[in-house]
Motif scaffolding. Sequence first.
Motif, PDB file in Angstrom:
ATOM      1  N   UNK A   1      -1.486   3.075 -16.928  1.00  0.00           N
ATOM      2  CA  UNK A   1      -2.076   1.929 -16.142  1.00  0.00           C
ATOM      3  C   UNK A   1      -3.040   2.147 -15.100  1.00  0.00           C
TER       4      UNK A   1
ATOM      5  N   UNK B   1      -4.789  -0.171 -11.979  1.00  0.00           N
ATOM      6  CA  UNK B   1      -4.891  -1.489 -11.311  1.00  0.00           C
ATOM      7  C   UNK B   1      -6.689  -1.907 -11.145  1.00  0.00           C
TER       8      UNK B   1
ATOM      9  N   UNK C   1      -9.399  -7.732  -3.333  1.00  0.00           N
ATOM     10  CA  UNK C   1      -9.520  -6.340  -3.418  1.00  0.00           C
ATOM     11  C   UNK C   1      -9.804  -5.939  -4.993  1.00  0.00           C
TER      12      UNK C   1
ATOM     13  N   UNK D   1       9.648 -10.250  -4.226  1.00  0.00           N
ATOM     14  CA  UNK D   1      10.565  -9.509  -3.537  1.00  0.00           C
ATOM     15  C   UNK D   1       9.907  -9.037  -2.239  1.00  0.00           C
ATOM     16  N   UNK D   2       8.620  -8.234  -2.466  1.00  0.00           N
ATOM     17  CA  UNK D   2       7.981  -7.797  -1.301  1.00  0.00           C
ATOM     18  C   UNK D   2       6.313  -8.200  -1.803  1.00  0.00           C
TER      19      UNK D   2
ATOM     20  N   UNK E   1       4.474  -6.760  -3.517  1.00  0.00           N
ATOM     21  CA  UNK E   1       3.661  -5.853  -3.957  1.00  0.00           C
ATOM     22  C   UNK E   1       3.941  -5.336  -5.462  1.00  0.00           C
ATOM     23  N   UNK E   2       4.919  -5.967  -5.872  1.00  0.00           N
ATOM     24  CA  UNK E   2       5.377  -5.557  -7.505  1.00  0.00           C
ATOM     25  C   UNK E   2       4.814  -6.712  -8.207  1.00  0.00           C
ATOM     26  N   UNK E   3       4.444  -6.253  -9.561  1.00  0.00           N
ATOM     27  CA  UNK E   3       4.184  -7.080 -10.446  1.00  0.00           C
ATOM     28  C   UNK E   3       5.161  -7.668 -11.344  1.00  0.00           C
ATOM     29  N   UNK E   4       5.651  -9.029 -11.185  1.00  0.00           N
ATOM     30  CA  UNK E   4       7.151  -9.312 -11.876  1.00  0.00           C
ATOM     31  C   UNK E   4       6.980 -10.006 -13.085  1.00  0.00           C
TER      32      UNK E   4
ATOM     33  N   UNK F   1       3.756 -10.217 -16.561  1.00  0.00           N
ATOM     34  CA  UNK F   1       2.508  -9.757 -16.938  1.00  0.00           C
ATOM     35  C   UNK F   1       2.222 -10.558 -18.214  1.00  0.00           C
TER      36      UNK F   1
ATOM     37  N   UNK G   1       6.851   1.174  -0.270  1.00  0.00           N
ATOM     38  CA  UNK G   1       7.966   0.756  -1.103  1.00  0.00           C
ATOM     39  C   UNK G   1       7.310   1.594  -2.480  1.00  0.00           C
TER      40      UNK G   1
ATOM     41  N   UNK H   1       7.733   1.110  -7.001  1.00  0.00           N
ATOM     42  CA  UNK H   1       8.196   0.441  -8.109  1.00  0.00           C
ATOM     43  C   UNK H   1       8.051   1.137  -9.332  1.00  0.00           C
TER      44      UNK H   1
ATOM     45  N   UNK I   1       8.173   0.546 -13.976  1.00  0.00           N
ATOM     46  CA  UNK I   1       7.971  -0.071 -15.013  1.00  0.00           C
ATOM     47  C   UNK I   1       8.194   0.469 -16.081  1.00  0.00           C
TER      48      UNK I   1
ATOM     49  N   UNK J   1       9.118  -4.741 -15.377  1.00  0.00           N
ATOM     50  CA  UNK J   1       9.455  -4.366 -13.824  1.00  0.00           C
ATOM     51  C   UNK J   1      11.118  -3.816 -13.835  1.00  0.00           C
TER      52      UNK J   1
ATOM     53  N   UNK K   1      12.123  -2.328  -8.028  1.00  0.00           N
ATOM     54  CA  UNK K   1      11.431  -2.663  -6.923  1.00  0.00           C
ATOM     55  C   UNK K   1      12.270  -2.195  -5.770  1.00  0.00           C
ATOM     56  N   UNK K   2      11.088  -1.979  -4.410  1.00  0.00           N
ATOM     57  CA  UNK K   2      11.527  -1.615  -3.148  1.00  0.00           C
ATOM     58  C   UNK K   2      12.521  -0.431  -3.449  1.00  0.00           C
TER      59      UNK K   2
ATOM     60  N   UNK L   1      15.714  -5.785 -10.665  1.00  0.00           N
ATOM     61  CA  UNK L   1      15.665  -7.253 -11.024  1.00  0.00           C
ATOM     62  C   UNK L   1      16.776  -7.686 -11.705  1.00  0.00           C
TER      63      UNK L   1
ATOM     64  N   UNK M   1       6.225   4.019 -15.574  1.00  0.00           N
ATOM     65  CA  UNK M   1       5.102   4.278 -14.634  1.00  0.00           C
ATOM     66  C   UNK M   1       5.844   3.829 -13.261  1.00  0.00           C
TER      67      UNK M   1
ATOM     68  N   UNK N   1       4.814   2.915  -9.116  1.00  0.00           N
ATOM     69  CA  UNK N   1       3.699   2.276  -8.580  1.00  0.00           C
ATOM     70  C   UNK N   1       4.017   2.265  -6.875  1.00  0.00           C
TER      71      UNK N   1
ATOM     72  N   UNK O   1       1.386   1.550  -3.022  1.00  0.00           N
ATOM     73  CA  UNK O   1       0.174   1.177  -2.410  1.00  0.00           C
ATOM     74  C   UNK O   1      -0.377   2.324  -1.651  1.00  0.00           C
TER      75      UNK O   1
ATOM     76  N   UNK P   1      -3.687  -2.470   0.567  1.00  0.00           N
ATOM     77  CA  UNK P   1      -4.468  -3.281  -0.271  1.00  0.00           C
ATOM     78  C   UNK P   1      -4.809  -3.015  -1.659  1.00  0.00           C
TER      79      UNK P   1
ATOM     80  N   UNK Q   1      -3.348  -0.856  -4.911  1.00  0.00           N
ATOM     81  CA  UNK Q   1      -2.435  -0.635  -5.914  1.00  0.00           C
ATOM     82  C   UNK Q   1      -2.542   0.746  -6.473  1.00  0.00           C
TER      83      UNK Q   1
ATOM     84  N   UNK R   1      -0.918   3.464  -9.402  1.00  0.00           N
ATOM     85  CA  UNK R   1       0.016   3.680 -10.492  1.00  0.00           C
ATOM     86  C   UNK R   1       0.140   5.134 -10.626  1.00  0.00           C
TER      87      UNK R   1
END
Lengths: 120, 108
Positions: free
Chosen positions: A45, A47, A59, A102-103, A105-108, A110, B31, B33, B35, B45, B48-49, B54, B86, B88, B90, B95, B97, B99
């Motif tokens: 993957x 981004x 961004x 949640x934060x 930053x995650x992708x919940x 797709x 943080x 994450x 996947x 996902x 997370x954190x 989830x 994967x 993930x 930052x 700003x 992301x 992976x």
Amino acid sequence: EVQLVESGGGLVKPGGSLRLSCTASGFDFSAYTMNWVRQAPGKGLEWVSSINSGSYFIYYADSLKGRFTVSRDNAKNSLFLEMSNLRVEDTAVYYCARDGPFTGEEFDYWGQGTLVTVSS
Amino acid sequence: SYELTQPPSVSVSPGQTARITCSGDASPQQYAYWYQQKPGQAPVLVIYKVSERPSGIPERFSGSRSGTTVTLTISGVQAEDEADYYCQSADSTGNNVIFGGGTKLTVL
């Protein structure tokens, strides 16, 4: 039910342009940051870009070097990716993804992705 | 540039525990994450954190951190867990992301 549906992929020649769309449903699209993530065939993957709810913060991955432009139309629940000067290495499945709750930053969620093939 | 490093592959037998690591030069406060991606499907996902799960994700999936390495642990691996995983995070600006390269989990 949250749904993200990408469209606009296809075959394009090197140097060409393409516009991808992502149509959202099942949630308040205007309240969420949205993203594009791509995956080259058999690769991981990557981004691509993110755009916040009001289009104030945008961004891009450094590797794109200004060739891609992300935008959104909250009235139409739609996310877009304008791609120009396409290269063979841009060949990938392009996913749209929602920032999670949640934060942020995650992708919940797709979409299922749209395939872009750059080839002569 | 900031990178996340994962092992290309991990193999375990059904019922065993799989551990997939993700190492980077991020601050321990950032943080992480995880996947899961099965062939022909979009990523899902699963953590997370760093360590939160989830809703709908089985309890056998857990996450942890030690320094700048995060680990996805799958306890009692099942055949259906065979997939690419994967991590993930930052970069330092928050700003961009990042992976990891992905880990193929094979259930023997």
